[in-house]
Write a protein that holds these residues in place. Structure first.
Motif, PDB file in Angstrom:
ATOM      1  N   ILE A   1      -2.733  13.943  -0.365  1.00  0.00           N
ATOM      2  CA  ILE A   1      -1.995  13.384   0.765  1.00  0.00           C
ATOM      3  C   ILE A   1      -1.379  12.041   0.374  1.00  0.00           C
ATOM      4  O   ILE A   1      -2.064  11.158  -0.130  1.00  0.00           O
ATOM      5  CB  ILE A   1      -2.907  13.195   1.993  1.00  0.00           C
ATOM      6  N   SER A   2      -0.089  11.913   0.634  1.00  0.00           N
ATOM      7  CA  SER A   2       0.636  10.692   0.286  1.00  0.00           C
ATOM      8  C   SER A   2       0.528   9.653   1.402  1.00  0.00           C
ATOM      9  O   SER A   2       0.603   9.984   2.586  1.00  0.00           O
ATOM     10  CB  SER A   2       2.105  11.031   0.049  1.00  0.00           C
ATOM     11  N   PHE A   3       0.396   8.385   1.018  1.00  0.00           N
ATOM     12  CA  PHE A   3       0.391   7.289   1.992  1.00  0.00           C
ATOM     13  C   PHE A   3       1.753   7.156   2.669  1.00  0.00           C
ATOM     14  O   PHE A   3       1.873   6.527   3.710  1.00  0.00           O
ATOM     15  CB  PHE A   3       0.023   5.962   1.339  1.00  0.00           C
ATOM     16  N   SER A   4       2.791   7.713   2.053  1.00  0.00           N
ATOM     17  CA  SER A   4       4.118   7.620   2.652  1.00  0.00           C
ATOM     18  C   SER A   4       4.395   8.740   3.657  1.00  0.00           C
ATOM     19  O   SER A   4       5.440   8.731   4.298  1.00  0.00           O
ATOM     20  CB  SER A   4       5.194   7.596   1.561  1.00  0.00           C
ATOM     21  N   GLU A   5       3.457   9.669   3.814  1.00  0.00           N
ATOM     22  CA  GLU A   5       3.585  10.664   4.890  1.00  0.00           C
ATOM     23  C   GLU A   5       3.675   9.900   6.194  1.00  0.00           C
ATOM     24  O   GLU A   5       2.897   8.956   6.414  1.00  0.00           O
ATOM     25  CB  GLU A   5       2.372  11.589   4.917  1.00  0.00           C
ATOM     26  N   PRO A   6       4.595  10.247   7.091  1.00  0.00           N
ATOM     27  CA  PRO A   6       4.790   9.466   8.316  1.00  0.00           C
ATOM     28  C   PRO A   6       3.516   9.201   9.113  1.00  0.00           C
ATOM     29  O   PRO A   6       3.302   8.072   9.572  1.00  0.00           O
ATOM     30  CB  PRO A   6       5.793  10.302   9.116  1.00  0.00           C
ATOM     31  N   GLU A   7       2.664  10.200   9.271  1.00  0.00           N
ATOM     32  CA  GLU A   7       1.445  10.004  10.055  1.00  0.00           C
ATOM     33  C   GLU A   7       0.479   9.045   9.364  1.00  0.00           C
ATOM     34  O   GLU A   7      -0.169   8.227  10.012  1.00  0.00           O
ATOM     35  CB  GLU A   7       0.728  11.334  10.320  1.00  0.00           C
ATOM     36  N   VAL A   8       0.377   9.163   8.055  1.00  0.00           N
ATOM     37  CA  VAL A   8      -0.530   8.307   7.287  1.00  0.00           C
ATOM     38  C   VAL A   8       0.004   6.874   7.273  1.00  0.00           C
ATOM     39  O   VAL A   8      -0.745   5.920   7.503  1.00  0.00           O
ATOM     40  CB  VAL A   8      -0.730   8.844   5.851  1.00  0.00           C
ATOM     41  N   ALA A   9       1.303   6.722   7.011  1.00  0.00           N
ATOM     42  CA  ALA A   9       1.915   5.390   6.995  1.00  0.00           C
ATOM     43  C   ALA A   9       1.763   4.720   8.362  1.00  0.00           C
ATOM     44  O   ALA A   9       1.437   3.531   8.448  1.00  0.00           O
ATOM     45  CB  ALA A   9       3.387   5.487   6.601  1.00  0.00           C
TER      46      ALA A   9
ATOM     47  N   VAL B   1       0.820  -1.213   0.000  1.00  0.00           N
ATOM     48  CA  VAL B   1       0.000   0.000   0.000  1.00  0.00           C
ATOM     49  C   VAL B   1       0.855   1.265   0.000  1.00  0.00           C
ATOM     50  O   VAL B   1       0.638   2.179  -0.798  1.00  0.00           O
ATOM     51  CB  VAL B   1      -0.967  -0.008   1.208  1.00  0.00           C
ATOM     52  N   VAL B   2       1.834   1.324   0.896  1.00  0.00           N
ATOM     53  CA  VAL B   2       2.621   2.548   1.064  1.00  0.00           C
ATOM     54  C   VAL B   2       3.572   2.795  -0.102  1.00  0.00           C
ATOM     55  O   VAL B   2       3.809   3.946  -0.476  1.00  0.00           O
ATOM     56  CB  VAL B   2       3.368   2.524   2.421  1.00  0.00           C
ATOM     57  N   PHE B   3       4.073   1.728  -0.728  1.00  0.00           N
ATOM     58  CA  PHE B   3       5.061   1.913  -1.783  1.00  0.00           C
ATOM     59  C   PHE B   3       4.489   1.812  -3.201  1.00  0.00           C
ATOM     60  O   PHE B   3       5.247   1.867  -4.170  1.00  0.00           O
ATOM     61  CB  PHE B   3       6.227   0.935  -1.597  1.00  0.00           C
ATOM     62  N   ASN B   4       3.182   1.666  -3.320  1.00  0.00           N
ATOM     63  CA  ASN B   4       2.537   1.614  -4.647  1.00  0.00           C
ATOM     64  C   ASN B   4       1.295   2.498  -4.638  1.00  0.00           C
ATOM     65  O   ASN B   4       0.184   2.038  -4.849  1.00  0.00           O
ATOM     66  CB  ASN B   4       2.152   0.167  -4.986  1.00  0.00           C
ATOM     67  N   GLU B   5       1.499   3.781  -4.404  1.00  0.00           N
ATOM     68  CA  GLU B   5       0.382   4.703  -4.192  1.00  0.00           C
ATOM     69  C   GLU B   5      -0.536   4.874  -5.391  1.00  0.00           C
ATOM     70  O   GLU B   5      -1.699   5.208  -5.217  1.00  0.00           O
ATOM     71  CB  GLU B   5       0.910   6.069  -3.778  1.00  0.00           C
ATOM     72  N   ARG B   6      -0.039   4.656  -6.574  1.00  0.00           N
ATOM     73  CA  ARG B   6      -0.882   4.867  -7.755  1.00  0.00           C
ATOM     74  C   ARG B   6      -1.888   3.726  -7.947  1.00  0.00           C
ATOM     75  O   ARG B   6      -2.774   3.794  -8.784  1.00  0.00           O
ATOM     76  CB  ARG B   6      -0.038   5.055  -9.009  1.00  0.00           C
ATOM     77  N   ILE B   7      -1.735   2.676  -7.140  1.00  0.00           N
ATOM     78  CA  ILE B   7      -2.596   1.501  -7.252  1.00  0.00           C
ATOM     79  C   ILE B   7      -3.538   1.454  -6.056  1.00  0.00           C
ATOM     80  O   ILE B   7      -3.145   1.752  -4.927  1.00  0.00           O
ATOM     81  CB  ILE B   7      -1.735   0.213  -7.303  1.00  0.00           C
ATOM     82  N   ASP B   8      -4.775   1.071  -6.302  1.00  0.00           N
ATOM     83  CA  ASP B   8      -5.722   0.860  -5.215  1.00  0.00           C
ATOM     84  C   ASP B   8      -5.618  -0.586  -4.749  1.00  0.00           C
ATOM     85  O   ASP B   8      -5.464  -1.504  -5.569  1.00  0.00           O
ATOM     86  CB  ASP B   8      -7.157   1.151  -5.676  1.00  0.00           C
TER      87      ASP B   8
ATOM     88  N   SER C   1     -14.080 -10.522  10.423  1.00  0.00           N
ATOM     89  CA  SER C   1     -13.265 -10.031   9.311  1.00  0.00           C
ATOM     90  C   SER C   1     -13.101  -8.518   9.404  1.00  0.00           C
ATOM     91  O   SER C   1     -13.824  -7.839  10.122  1.00  0.00           O
ATOM     92  CB  SER C   1     -13.894 -10.409   7.971  1.00  0.00           C
ATOM     93  N   PHE C   2     -12.134  -8.026   8.655  1.00  0.00           N
ATOM     94  CA  PHE C   2     -11.989  -6.585   8.468  1.00  0.00           C
ATOM     95  C   PHE C   2     -11.461  -6.330   7.062  1.00  0.00           C
ATOM     96  O   PHE C   2     -10.921  -7.224   6.408  1.00  0.00           O
ATOM     97  CB  PHE C   2     -11.097  -5.941   9.544  1.00  0.00           C
ATOM     98  N   VAL C   3     -11.618  -5.079   6.617  1.00  0.00           N
ATOM     99  CA  VAL C   3     -11.215  -4.685   5.268  1.00  0.00           C
ATOM    100  C   VAL C   3     -10.414  -3.389   5.340  1.00  0.00           C
ATOM    101  O   VAL C   3     -10.765  -2.476   6.089  1.00  0.00           O
ATOM    102  CB  VAL C   3     -12.451  -4.467   4.356  1.00  0.00           C
ATOM    103  N   LEU C   4      -9.347  -3.328   4.573  1.00  0.00           N
ATOM    104  CA  LEU C   4      -8.637  -2.082   4.322  1.00  0.00           C
ATOM    105  C   LEU C   4      -8.782  -1.814   2.835  1.00  0.00           C
ATOM    106  O   LEU C   4      -8.398  -2.640   2.017  1.00  0.00           O
ATOM    107  CB  LEU C   4      -7.153  -2.180   4.682  1.00  0.00           C
ATOM    108  N   ASP C   5      -9.372  -0.669   2.502  1.00  0.00           N
ATOM    109  CA  ASP C   5      -9.564  -0.296   1.103  1.00  0.00           C
ATOM    110  C   ASP C   5      -8.949   1.088   0.913  1.00  0.00           C
ATOM    111  O   ASP C   5      -9.410   2.062   1.519  1.00  0.00           O
ATOM    112  CB  ASP C   5     -11.059  -0.284   0.759  1.00  0.00           C
TER     113      ASP C   5
END
Length: 186
Positions: free
Chosen positions: A158-166, A124-131, A142-146
């Motif tokens: 906002i980038s997924f690689s931002e420290p708070e988001v990651a 997720v964090v290193f392939n931001e252009r992909i869902d 169960s749980f889901v991360l989307d």
């Protein structure tokens, strides 16, 4: 052979990234009452012809230029089948690919699931252009991360690689896995 199922999932999902997928769905289902662990990795990448699909099961075939063998898919297949489970790959050129591996949960030769949360986090964090849509089931829970839902909340800038988001993504994966399976050693 990779020492844990999570690393096999990471490897197969990286194939989906290279295939130009815009959505990669990963489902891990642990069903203790059925003695079964099922992994499904589905993408909407470039897909393969029936001939290419057959070749991908051959460890001496690869489309990569960085190495001469393609061991990921054949080893994942062997890992599932060595537990009395099954392996299936279905692909259609221009539509995508679905890889399904079923393991006998209690089989002595089943490798551990390993750090599935870390593998999904890395994807997720290193392939931001992909869902990514990741589903983890344990019995009835169960749980889901989307990532599409996360983008909706954060906004596109906002980038997924931002420290708070990651850190949030990592904590979300680890905490929800623990709540879902009670910290079971799988």
């Amino acid at each position: 052979m990779m020492p844990e199922i999570a690393l096999n999932i990471l490897d197969i999902a990286e194939n989906s990234v290279r295939a130009g997928a815009s959505l990669i769905e990963i489902a891990v289902s642990v069903q203790p009452e059925e003695d079964k662990l099922t992994v499904v990795i589905k993408d909407d990448g470039c897909g393969m012809t029936p001939e290419e699909t057959e070749k991908v099961l051959d460890p001496f075939y690869t489309t990569r230029t960085t190495r001469k063998v393609g061991l990921g898919v054949p080893f994942f297949r062997q890992a599932a089948e060595s537990t009395g489970g099954s392996f299936r790959i279905v692909s259609e050129k221009g539509k995508g690919t679905v890889v399904t591996a079923v393991f006998t949960l209690s089989h002595i030769d089943r490798m551990p699931l390993g750090s599935i949360s870390a593998s999904v986090y890395t994807l997720v964090v290193f392939n931001e252009r992909i869902d990514f849509r990741y589903t983890y089931c344990f019995g009835e829970k169960s749980f889901v991360l989307d990532t599409r839902s996360i983008r909706e909340v954060l906004g596109e800038g906002i980038s997924f690689s931002e420290p708070e988001v990651a850190a949030f993504i990592k904590e979300y994966l680890e905490e929800n896995k623990r709540e879902t399976d009670g910290g079971a050693d799988i």
